[in-house]
Design a protein around this motif. Structure first.
Motif, PDB file in Angstrom:
ATOM      1  N   THR A 237       0.989  -1.305  -0.312  1.00  0.00           N
ATOM      2  CA  THR A 237      -0.038  -0.019  -0.117  1.00  0.00           C
ATOM      3  C   THR A 237       0.798   1.279  -0.028  1.00  0.00           C
ATOM      4  OG1 THR A 237      -2.060   0.854   0.935  1.00  0.00           O
ATOM      5  CG2 THR A 237      -0.452   0.220   2.524  1.00  0.00           C
ATOM      6  N   GLY A 238       0.350   2.213  -0.723  1.00  0.00           N
ATOM      7  CA  GLY A 238       0.993   3.415  -0.662  1.00  0.00           C
ATOM      8  C   GLY A 238       2.138   3.651  -1.722  1.00  0.00           C
ATOM      9  N   ILE A 239       2.530   2.746  -2.739  1.00  0.00           N
ATOM     10  CA  ILE A 239       3.260   2.702  -3.667  1.00  0.00           C
ATOM     11  C   ILE A 239       2.830   3.262  -5.225  1.00  0.00           C
ATOM     12  CG2 ILE A 239       4.592   0.894  -2.620  1.00  0.00           C
ATOM     13  CD1 ILE A 239       4.045  -0.639  -5.498  1.00  0.00           C
ATOM     14  N   ASP A 240       3.973   3.794  -5.543  1.00  0.00           N
ATOM     15  CA  ASP A 240       3.634   3.902  -7.144  1.00  0.00           C
ATOM     16  C   ASP A 240       4.372   3.060  -8.133  1.00  0.00           C
ATOM     17  OD1 ASP A 240       2.625   5.516  -9.547  1.00  0.00           O
ATOM     18  OD2 ASP A 240       4.767   6.009  -9.468  1.00  0.00           O
ATOM     19  N   TRP A 241       3.839   2.491  -8.876  1.00  0.00           N
ATOM     20  CA  TRP A 241       4.449   1.464  -9.912  1.00  0.00           C
ATOM     21  C   TRP A 241       4.690   2.084 -11.158  1.00  0.00           C
ATOM     22  CZ3 TRP A 241       2.440  -4.402 -10.066  1.00  0.00           C
ATOM     23  CH2 TRP A 241       3.334  -4.903 -11.260  1.00  0.00           C
ATOM     24  N   ARG A 242       6.043   2.681 -11.380  1.00  0.00           N
ATOM     25  CA  ARG A 242       6.408   3.118 -12.607  1.00  0.00           C
ATOM     26  C   ARG A 242       6.481   2.018 -13.884  1.00  0.00           C
ATOM     27  NH1 ARG A 242      11.435   4.339 -14.779  1.00  0.00           N
ATOM     28  NH2 ARG A 242      12.365   4.037 -12.955  1.00  0.00           N
ATOM     29  N   LEU A 243       5.711   2.300 -15.034  1.00  0.00           N
ATOM     30  CA  LEU A 243       5.423   1.214 -15.843  1.00  0.00           C
ATOM     31  C   LEU A 243       5.713   1.945 -17.117  1.00  0.00           C
ATOM     32  CD1 LEU A 243       2.996  -1.471 -15.422  1.00  0.00           C
ATOM     33  CD2 LEU A 243       2.939  -0.531 -17.796  1.00  0.00           C
ATOM     34  N   ASP A 244       6.992   1.937 -17.471  1.00  0.00           N
ATOM     35  CA  ASP A 244       7.494   3.012 -18.575  1.00  0.00           C
ATOM     36  C   ASP A 244       8.530   2.265 -19.567  1.00  0.00           C
ATOM     37  OD1 ASP A 244       9.547   3.021 -16.983  1.00  0.00           O
ATOM     38  OD2 ASP A 244       9.408   5.233 -16.870  1.00  0.00           O
ATOM     39  N   GLY A 245       8.870   0.959 -19.571  1.00  0.00           N
ATOM     40  CA  GLY A 245       9.740   0.321 -20.320  1.00  0.00           C
ATOM     41  C   GLY A 245      11.068   0.929 -20.030  1.00  0.00           C
ATOM     42  N   GLY A 246      11.367   1.471 -18.821  1.00  0.00           N
ATOM     43  CA  GLY A 246      12.832   2.274 -18.548  1.00  0.00           C
ATOM     44  C   GLY A 246      12.845   3.689 -18.877  1.00  0.00           C
ATOM     45  N   LEU A 247      11.896   3.917 -19.523  1.00  0.00           N
ATOM     46  CA  LEU A 247      11.979   5.496 -19.950  1.00  0.00           C
ATOM     47  C   LEU A 247      12.515   6.674 -18.833  1.00  0.00           C
ATOM     48  CD1 LEU A 247      11.312   7.739 -21.951  1.00  0.00           C
ATOM     49  CD2 LEU A 247       8.898   7.831 -21.173  1.00  0.00           C
ATOM     50  N   GLY A 248      11.858   6.492 -17.776  1.00  0.00           N
ATOM     51  CA  GLY A 248      12.081   7.533 -16.646  1.00  0.00           C
ATOM     52  C   GLY A 248      13.503   7.530 -16.274  1.00  0.00           C
ATOM     53  N   ASP A 249      14.231   6.279 -16.104  1.00  0.00           N
ATOM     54  CA  ASP A 249      15.570   6.232 -15.739  1.00  0.00           C
ATOM     55  C   ASP A 249      16.525   6.372 -16.856  1.00  0.00           C
ATOM     56  OD1 ASP A 249      15.163   5.916 -12.908  1.00  0.00           O
ATOM     57  OD2 ASP A 249      15.466   3.791 -13.043  1.00  0.00           O
ATOM     58  N   HIS A 250      16.124   6.818 -18.008  1.00  0.00           N
ATOM     59  CA  HIS A 250      17.025   6.991 -19.460  1.00  0.00           C
ATOM     60  C   HIS A 250      17.567   8.184 -19.288  1.00  0.00           C
ATOM     61  CE1 HIS A 250      18.408   5.252 -22.947  1.00  0.00           C
ATOM     62  NE2 HIS A 250      17.754   6.112 -23.678  1.00  0.00           N
ATOM     63  N   ILE A 251      17.351   8.998 -18.308  1.00  0.00           N
ATOM     64  CA  ILE A 251      17.627  10.463 -18.746  1.00  0.00           C
ATOM     65  C   ILE A 251      19.347  10.828 -18.771  1.00  0.00           C
ATOM     66  CG2 ILE A 251      17.708  10.781 -16.129  1.00  0.00           C
ATOM     67  CD1 ILE A 251      16.667  13.523 -18.919  1.00  0.00           C
ATOM     68  N   LEU A 252      19.961  10.119 -18.064  1.00  0.00           N
ATOM     69  CA  LEU A 252      21.439  10.077 -18.040  1.00  0.00           C
ATOM     70  C   LEU A 252      22.208   9.540 -19.216  1.00  0.00           C
ATOM     71  CD1 LEU A 252      22.537   9.629 -14.196  1.00  0.00           C
ATOM     72  CD2 LEU A 252      21.938  11.895 -15.294  1.00  0.00           C
ATOM     73  N   ALA A 253      21.375   8.422 -19.764  1.00  0.00           N
ATOM     74  CA  ALA A 253      22.009   8.046 -21.095  1.00  0.00           C
ATOM     75  C   ALA A 253      22.025   8.953 -22.230  1.00  0.00           C
ATOM     76  CB  ALA A 253      21.112   6.742 -21.390  1.00  0.00           C
ATOM     77  N   MET A 254      21.187  10.004 -21.973  1.00  0.00           N
ATOM     78  CA  MET A 254      20.836  11.057 -23.317  1.00  0.00           C
ATOM     79  C   MET A 254      21.957  11.888 -23.146  1.00  0.00           C
ATOM     80  SD  MET A 254      16.683  11.483 -23.070  1.00  0.00           S
ATOM     81  CE  MET A 254      15.520  10.022 -23.180  1.00  0.00           C
ATOM     82  N   ILE A 255      22.773  12.116 -22.200  1.00  0.00           N
ATOM     83  CA  ILE A 255      23.753  13.357 -21.971  1.00  0.00           C
ATOM     84  C   ILE A 255      25.156  12.939 -22.858  1.00  0.00           C
ATOM     85  CG2 ILE A 255      25.491  14.477 -20.432  1.00  0.00           C
ATOM     86  CD1 ILE A 255      23.620  13.721 -18.002  1.00  0.00           C
ATOM     87  N   PRO A 256      25.005  13.934 -23.990  1.00  0.00           N
ATOM     88  CA  PRO A 256      26.267  13.713 -24.885  1.00  0.00           C
ATOM     89  C   PRO A 256      27.558  13.922 -24.024  1.00  0.00           C
ATOM     90  CG  PRO A 256      25.233  15.697 -25.070  1.00  0.00           C
ATOM     91  CD  PRO A 256      24.325  15.188 -23.870  1.00  0.00           C
ATOM     92  N   GLY A 257      28.653  13.129 -24.631  1.00  0.00           N
ATOM     93  CA  GLY A 257      30.100  13.119 -24.080  1.00  0.00           C
ATOM     94  C   GLY A 257      30.272  12.187 -23.104  1.00  0.00           C
ATOM     95  N   VAL A 258      29.435  11.468 -22.452  1.00  0.00           N
ATOM     96  CA  VAL A 258      29.747  10.556 -21.580  1.00  0.00           C
ATOM     97  C   VAL A 258      30.152   9.096 -22.497  1.00  0.00           C
ATOM     98  CG1 VAL A 258      28.827   9.055 -19.625  1.00  0.00           C
ATOM     99  CG2 VAL A 258      27.946  11.483 -20.076  1.00  0.00           C
ATOM    100  N   PRO A 259      31.425   8.730 -21.823  1.00  0.00           N
ATOM    101  CA  PRO A 259      31.912   7.360 -22.624  1.00  0.00           C
ATOM    102  C   PRO A 259      31.104   6.193 -22.253  1.00  0.00           C
ATOM    103  CG  PRO A 259      33.474   8.481 -21.083  1.00  0.00           C
ATOM    104  CD  PRO A 259      32.309   9.399 -20.757  1.00  0.00           C
ATOM    105  N   ARG A 260      30.552   5.542 -23.467  1.00  0.00           N
ATOM    106  CA  ARG A 260      29.743   4.478 -23.298  1.00  0.00           C
ATOM    107  C   ARG A 260      30.647   3.255 -23.516  1.00  0.00           C
ATOM    108  NH1 ARG A 260      26.017   7.646 -22.297  1.00  0.00           N
ATOM    109  NH2 ARG A 260      25.016   8.986 -23.641  1.00  0.00           N
ATOM    110  N   SER A 261      31.658   3.274 -24.072  1.00  0.00           N
ATOM    111  CA  SER A 261      32.546   2.078 -24.375  1.00  0.00           C
ATOM    112  C   SER A 261      34.164   2.415 -24.108  1.00  0.00           C
ATOM    113  CB  SER A 261      32.410   1.475 -25.674  1.00  0.00           C
ATOM    114  OG  SER A 261      32.632   2.455 -26.420  1.00  0.00           O
ATOM    115  N   PRO A 262      35.064   1.743 -23.716  1.00  0.00           N
ATOM    116  CA  PRO A 262      36.284   2.017 -23.544  1.00  0.00           C
ATOM    117  C   PRO A 262      37.015   2.947 -24.842  1.00  0.00           C
ATOM    118  CG  PRO A 262      36.266  -0.264 -23.143  1.00  0.00           C
ATOM    119  CD  PRO A 262      35.035   0.220 -23.709  1.00  0.00           C
ATOM    120  N   ALA A 263      37.597   4.008 -24.354  1.00  0.00           N
ATOM    121  CA  ALA A 263      38.261   4.840 -25.292  1.00  0.00           C
ATOM    122  C   ALA A 263      39.149   4.203 -26.441  1.00  0.00           C
ATOM    123  CB  ALA A 263      38.891   6.326 -24.961  1.00  0.00           C
TER     124      ALA A 263
END
Ligand SMILES: NC(=O)c1ccc[n+]([C@@H]2O[C@H](COP(=O)([O-])OP(=O)(O)OC[C@H]3O[C@@H](n4cnc5c(N)ncnc54)[C@H](OP(=O)(O)O)[C@@H]3O)[C@@H](O)[C@H]2O)c1
Length: 265
Positions: A237-263
């Motif tokens: 009781t009292g919870i919120d079930w975020r049901l978004d395929g991961g959309l909400g937590d994707h924000i930091l993945a959209m930041i340009p310039g962050v290395p995603r694989s070894p340089a």
């Protein structure tokens, strides 16, 4: 199982009616359902015919949820018609698209009346019956309750208020055995959003920002609603079930310039 579903003729509402029925059948129960729309006839009659053909004891109800007295009347009618209530799904909601600088005061008030106040008034009207059954309330919020949605004016503030309303209800009514939770869908294809998804370019661009790579369906939401409404979530009781395929937590993945694989060396 006895349930009231608002916005029953909409995309998520219809799927929820059908999923509540599947869950009830799996428990060996028959679903007695008050299916509520904003107006009688037309789509509501068609839905009730479809639900009846599935074996549901379905009753058409209508109320303009922007009207406070109509919310109280709907709750009372549903309790009377179903002879009690185990589940309230407060699903009806609207969007009035306009940035806050341009939004009419009347539109702000209507969004808050339907997307927030109606849930409180329906819950209050059904409280005695839900206390008797030690029942559950599930309200449909949105990822817009967690993240501002520029251009949608009152929608994010209203859905955020809905989330806190439900947490407040969960605390105040826990002693009566009434559980109150929200589901926050992300991008779901329903009649509300169909005009966007009919545009192939928008569809593809939206799919790209969802980590699971697809737009959600009404059934995705309905399964979460039925779970929260049922006995398997009896300690939730009292919870919120975020049901978004991961959309909400994707924000930091959209930041340009962050290395995603070894340089490269
Ligand atoms: N689709 C999405 O991407 C998405 C994402 C997050 C959250 N949500 C939320 O999910 C819920 C269901 O949305 P949906 O996508 O299934 O939209 P939908 O197909 O447009 O359904 C919305 C329902 O709300 C009802 N409603 C609207 N105004 C009403 C009023 N004044 N009185 C009574 N009922 C009223 C409508 O009933 P009538 O047709 O009878 O008027 C309709 O059945 C909403 O709360 C919405 O905010 C949707």
């Amino acid at each position: 199982m006895k349930a009231l579903v608002t916005g029953a003729t909409g995309g998520i509402g219809r799927a929820t009616c059908l999923e509540l029925n599947r869950a009830a059948q799996a428990r060996g129960q028959r679903l007695v359902l008050a299916a509520a729309a904003s107006k009688p006839g037309g789509a509501l009659d068609e839905l009730v015919a479809e639900l009846t053909a599935q074996g549901i004891d379905a009753h058409p109800m209508h109320a303009d949820l922007a009207d406070a007295a109509a919310c109280a009347r709907l709750a009372a009618e549903a309790v009377e018609c179903c002879d009690g209530l185990d589940v309230l799904v407060s699903n009806a909601g609207i969007v009035r698209g306009a940035p806050l600088a341009m939004l009419d005061v009347a539109d702000w008030d209507t969004v808050f009346a339907i997307d927030v106040r109606a849930t409180w008034l329906l819950a209050r009207g059904a409280r005695a019956a839900l206390a008797q059954s030690r029942g559950a309330i599930v309200a449909i919020a949105s990822v817009a309750s967690l993240y501002p949605f520029p251009g949608l004016g009152a929608y994010s503030p209203a859905k955020a208020a809905l989330g806190m309303l439900c947490r407040q209800l969960a605390q105040e009514w826990a002693a009566d055995g009434i559980r109150v939770n929200t589901v926050s869908p992300g991008l779901i294809r329903t009649p509300l959003t169909e005009p966007i998804y009919r545009n192939e370019a928008f569809l593809r661009r939206r799919e790209e920002v969802v980590p699971l790579g697809r737009i959600g369906t009404p059934d995705d939401v309905a399964r979460a609603v039925a779970h929260l409404a049922g006995p398997d979530a009896g300690y939730v009781t009292g919870i919120d079930w975020r049901l978004d395929g991961g959309l909400g937590d994707h924000i930091l993945a959209m930041i340009p310039g962050v290395p995603r694989s070894p340089a490269p060396s």
